[in-house]
Motif scaffolding. Sequence first.
Motif, PDB file in Angstrom:
ATOM      1  N   ASP A 297       0.824  -1.213   0.000  1.00 29.99           N
ATOM      2  CA  ASP A 297       0.000   0.000   0.000  1.00 29.99           C
ATOM      3  C   ASP A 297       0.856   1.260   0.000  1.00 29.99           C
ATOM      4  OD1 ASP A 297      -2.343  -1.445  -0.054  1.00 29.99           O
ATOM      5  OD2 ASP A 297      -2.585  -1.449   2.138  1.00 29.99           O
TER       6      ASP A 297
ATOM      7  N   ARG B  38       0.310   4.300  -2.656  1.00 30.16           N
ATOM      8  CA  ARG B  38      -0.019   5.659  -2.231  1.00 30.16           C
ATOM      9  C   ARG B  38       0.981   6.669  -2.796  1.00 30.16           C
ATOM     10  NH1 ARG B  38      -0.604   3.277   2.863  1.00 30.16           N
ATOM     11  NH2 ARG B  38       1.372   4.208   3.561  1.00 30.16           N
TER      12      ARG B  38
ATOM     13  N   ASP C  65       6.296  -1.320   3.696  1.00 30.03           N
ATOM     14  CA  ASP C  65       5.122  -1.023   4.518  1.00 30.03           C
ATOM     15  C   ASP C  65       5.462  -1.114   5.997  1.00 30.03           C
ATOM     16  OD1 ASP C  65       3.210  -0.383   2.656  1.00 30.03           O
ATOM     17  OD2 ASP C  65       2.302  -2.382   2.594  1.00 30.03           O
TER      18      ASP C  65
END
Length: 313
Positions: free
Chosen positions: A101, A105, A301
């Motif tokens: 993620d 982003r 992450d």
Amino acid sequence: MPDVLAAARRLRGVVHRTPLERSPWLSAETGTDVWLKLETQQRTGSFKVRGAYNAIATLSAEARARGLVTASAGNHGQGVALAASLLGASALVFVPAEAPDAKKRRIARWGAELREIEGGYDEAHHAAEAHARRSGATFVHAFSDPAVVAGQGTVGLEILEDLPGVRTLVVPIGGGGLVGGVGIVARALGRGIRVAGAQTDETRAMHASLEAGRLVSVPYGPTVCEGLSGDVDERSLALASRVVDEVVVVSEAAVRRAMRRLYEEEGIVAEGSAAVAVAALLDGAAGPGPVAVVLTGSNVDGARLASVLGGAD
């Protein structure tokens, strides 16, 4: 080699000239002089911006105006997004839905449109190529475009400028753009410099292809090195066969241990696709020193980093 020198001029003022720092810990562990090339401190948190910017900057204005499309496990997409924004182009990035993620982003934050694809990197790559054919957008290859390879080669150029006596280079391998570019520089400027690549059991397409002497597609499982996933192609395999002396394959557990030790011993946050080179070094890829290890990126992450630092291999 002239293309790498031209890329270095083009990238001046755009990317960081990252530090090359001696590692007392790894030097003691291996019994040889070990230096770390910290692309973890690069813009976008990865070396990938070098090749992306160089490739896009060398396109014609008409090609940029058609819009850019690419596929990425995360870091190349960030490089394309940043380069497109600097050069006034739009960018669409296809990524595997399972990509971290944090990387997704950041691609969007740099201004690119993001499109998630079920499957791995190869599926995202095929989807991006299909979009380019349908729409007329300009496809920016993640690793085997000669302009991308030349941009990545500037990593090797900086190492040889900062450490002229380097004898061994240890470089992570995914598609082969970085090791190909670094290898071109090593063969052109170095005398007998050994180039060792690093992959894991789950990302060993280049290792398998070099052993077979032809393209080999390997099955992929869960990996902390998502940036190394995907098959290689004819151009990257041909280049690696000329400039890579050895590919060391390590376990996923060894990469997690290397990530943890880098943080504990050096205070460096490295994603798995970077720490694989340290795992390979500790597994016997040291060779004659001085040794320079390319730490390719820091985009990991928080949840994965916490898991790794907690000791869960």
